[in-house]
Design an enzyme around this catalytic site. Structure first.
Site, PDB file in Angstrom:
ATOM      1  N   PHE A 107       2.125  -0.933   9.994  1.00  0.00           N
ATOM      2  CA  PHE A 107       1.167  -1.091   8.908  1.00  0.00           C
ATOM      3  C   PHE A 107       0.746   0.279   8.356  1.00  0.00           C
ATOM      4  CE2 PHE A 107      -0.816  -5.619   9.269  1.00  0.00           C
ATOM      5  CZ  PHE A 107       0.453  -6.180   9.214  1.00  0.00           C
ATOM      6  N   ASP A 155       0.775  -1.250   0.000  1.00  0.00           N
ATOM      7  CA  ASP A 155       0.000   0.000   0.000  1.00  0.00           C
ATOM      8  C   ASP A 155       0.808   1.302   0.000  1.00  0.00           C
ATOM      9  OD1 ASP A 155      -1.507  -2.124   0.873  1.00  0.00           O
ATOM     10  OD2 ASP A 155      -2.119  -1.203   2.735  1.00  0.00           O
ATOM     11  N   ARG A 214      -7.172  -0.929  11.662  1.00  0.00           N
ATOM     12  CA  ARG A 214      -5.954  -0.435  11.011  1.00  0.00           C
ATOM     13  C   ARG A 214      -6.184   0.605   9.905  1.00  0.00           C
ATOM     14  NH1 ARG A 214      -6.508  -5.870   9.770  1.00  0.00           N
ATOM     15  NH2 ARG A 214      -7.063  -6.348   7.625  1.00  0.00           N
ATOM     16  N   ASP A 215      -5.058   1.153   9.460  1.00  0.00           N
ATOM     17  CA  ASP A 215      -4.958   2.008   8.281  1.00  0.00           C
ATOM     18  C   ASP A 215      -5.604   3.395   8.475  1.00  0.00           C
ATOM     19  OD1 ASP A 215      -3.965  -0.405   7.320  1.00  0.00           O
ATOM     20  OD2 ASP A 215      -5.807  -0.929   6.267  1.00  0.00           O
TER      21      ASP A 215
HETATM   22  C1  FRU Z   1      -3.797  -3.671   2.782  1.00  0.00           C
HETATM   23  C2  FRU Z   1      -3.132  -4.081   4.076  1.00  0.00           C
HETATM   24  C3  FRU Z   1      -3.476  -3.100   5.176  1.00  0.00           C
HETATM   25  C4  FRU Z   1      -2.326  -3.259   6.115  1.00  0.00           C
HETATM   26  C5  FRU Z   1      -1.172  -3.513   5.191  1.00  0.00           C
HETATM   27  C6  FRU Z   1      -0.165  -4.478   5.717  1.00  0.00           C
HETATM   28  O1  FRU Z   1      -3.174  -4.112   1.645  1.00  0.00           O
HETATM   29  O2  FRU Z   1      -3.500  -5.388   4.411  1.00  0.00           O
HETATM   30  O3  FRU Z   1      -4.733  -3.311   5.764  1.00  0.00           O
HETATM   31  O4  FRU Z   1      -2.141  -2.116   6.898  1.00  0.00           O
HETATM   32  O5  FRU Z   1      -1.717  -4.031   3.993  1.00  0.00           O
HETATM   33  O6  FRU Z   1       0.973  -4.491   4.939  1.00  0.00           O
END
Ligand code: FRU
Length: 494
Positions: free
Chosen positions: A99, A40, A167-168
């Site tokens: 992440f 990502d 997350r994210d």
């Molecule tokens: C999306 C993801 C996110 C995570 C990251 C881990 O592609 O799975 O949810 O933060 O990649 O590398």
């Protein structure tokens, strides 16, 4: 700030410097890692007059591994400068990975917000994953993790929300507050998007679940983004475990957008149905930025989880899409390559009203070939039912874009595109002809093909690993057709 580097970060920086893969082996105008794996895009932001991009990064192999944040920057979204790795998994709260996350500029500082992944052993011996949100502050090169991390834990979420799938964060500033949308999962395993607010970027308050998957669009919703565009609000999410419906929402990981209205007082988002952002085989987890001139620009990961096709001998894996300008037209998200790409156009070749007929084999046109190009094809008229464009072609190889006019379907087929794995090789989407016919804009950059239909109404992005010597382009149809074409090479400064 150099002396604050931990052992893990110093090791990553030394490794990427020493093992950087040669640039000839990489695409010309798409972001790639110096070496190793990327997924990502992260922290796409404007800081001190330049655009920064970080990414999920495992420098030590071409497979996903403990996540670092790689880093680069640009002035124009086309020429990128590599910077040292910015974050490594080196604390108790992010030891299993830093992440995805995002960034904002605040009072001269570059603030990153990311998901720290850790593990803890529960009383019955099971290992539990914990995802929490943390802050790192930097100067555009070096970043220091905040001493009181993590700043948001799942305890702040409504009861029943998962602590393992949280997350994210995508952070933004609005008037005198910060906001963040974060991917989360409810008790039934459905995705939901948590909205938080903060006065200072460190102390965060849960406001509301902005949206829910409601069992409709996959499961966990990853990498949310939320922004105003052309008088609407747009929510982008990248769901895991989707199921295909006709030609929409192919199975697995994909990216969906929702257009709606947002009440800033009550944090209420009212939206329409989800639509697919990109119909190709390789697009996921995009992130947007508001550029200095107001444009909303999106960049995505040009790869996907279930389709690993990186050649064994490659020293790098994963790239980003061309940054794309977004707009909303007739209730749909429209995306076109950043206009700055035109500054790198070279050697224009154009043909008007080429006639194809059925008793002709496939044709090629003088000067229309290559693997780093920007080419627009207008299929204008004729009574054909099938029209084919073969890209990256030689005797053995080709990637086929086919238009089935009766069914109104465009297909990308990469069966003969250098693949040595049993992965998905074709995908299709419905398109429409306008009063002028069908317009196809194709960006080719060695190993990727980005197709934009009718000035960005639809996009279709896929990876190919065809040998670089395959650079012919052919056109054919099953009856007769008239088309025009303009092609530019892309030329980068030395
Ligand atoms: C999306 C993801 C996110 C995570 C990251 C881990 O592609 O799975 O949810 O933060 O990649 O590398």
């Amino acid at each position: 700030m150099q002396e604050t580097r931990t052992e893990q970060l110093s090791r990553a920086i030394a490794y990427e410097t020493e093992h950087c893969a040669p640039k000839e082996a990489k695409p010309l105008f798409h972001v790639t890692p110096p070496v190793g794996w990327i997924n990502d895009p992260n922290g796409f932001s404007y800081y001190k007059g330049e655009y920064h991009l970080f990414y999920q990064y495992h420098p030590y192999s071409t497979q996903w591994g403990p996540m670092h944040w790689g880093h680069c920057k640009t002035k124009d979204f086309v020429v990128w400068e590599q910077l040292p790795c910015a974050l490594a998994p080196d604390t108790a709260y992010d030891g299993q990975g830093c992440f995805s996350g995002s960034a904002v500029e605040h009072e001269g500082k570059h603030i990153l917000m990311y998901t720290g992944v850790s593990e803890k052993q529960s009383s019955d011996g099971r290992v539990e994953v914990l995802q929490t949100q943390s802050i790192a502050v930097g100067d555009g090169i070096s970043y220091v993790k905040y001493e009181n991390n993590p700043v948001i834990t799942a305890e702040k979420l409504p009861k029943g929300s998962s602590a393992a799938d949280f997350r994210d964060p995508k952070i933004w500033k609005e008037q005198d507050s910060f906001y963040a949308v974060i991917g989360s999962k409810d008790t039934d395993g459905n995705g939901q998007i948590a909205l938080f607010s903060s006065k200072d970027a460190y102390d965060w308050k849960f406001e509301k679940m902005l949206d829910y998957c409601k069992g409709e669009y996959g499961k966990m919703w990853e990498c949310p983004d939320f922004f105003e565009l052309d008088g609407h609000h747009v929510l982008l999410v990248s769901p895991q475990f989707m199921q295909a419906q006709g030609l929409e929402f192919h199975s697995g990981n994909g990216t969906v957008y929702f257009i709606g209205n947002y009440d800033r007082e009550s944090f209420e988002f009212t939206r329409g149905n989800g639509c697919q952002v990109d119909y190709g085989m390789d697009f996921y987890a995009p992130q947007t930025i508001q550029a200095a001139d107001g444009r909303r620009i999106m960049i995505g990961w040009l790869q996907n989880w279930d389709n690993y096709i990186t050649p064994e001998e490659s020293e790098w894996s994963g790239m980003m899409t061309i940054p794309r300008e977004l707009s909303v037209k007739d209730g749909k998200l429209v995306q076109v390559p950043v206009r700055e790409l035109e500054n790198y156009h070279n050697n224009r070749i154009s043909y008007r009203q080429i006639k194809l007929s059925e008793n002709q084999n496939r044709i090629s046109l003088d000067g229309i070939k290559g693997r780093c190009l920007d080419m627009t094809i207008d299929i204008e008229s004729g009574d054909f039912e099938e029209f084919h464009i073969e890209l990256a072609a030689d005797e053995k190889n080709c990637t086929r874009l086919s238009y089935d006019r009766k069914k109104k379907i465009i297909t990308t087929d990469r069966t003969y595109s250098g693949l040595r794995k049993d992965v998905i090789t074709s995908r299709s989407m419905y398109v429409r002809e306008t009063d002028h016919g069908l317009r196809l804009r194709v960006l080719l950059d060695k190993y990727c093909i980005e197709l934009f239909v009718n000035d960005g109404e639809q996009a279709m992005t896929s990876l190919v690993y065809t040998p670089l010597s395959a650079e012919n382009i052919y056109f054919s149809c099953d009856s007769n057709a008239v088309f025009s074409i303009t092609k530019y090479e892309i030329k980068m400064p030395e």
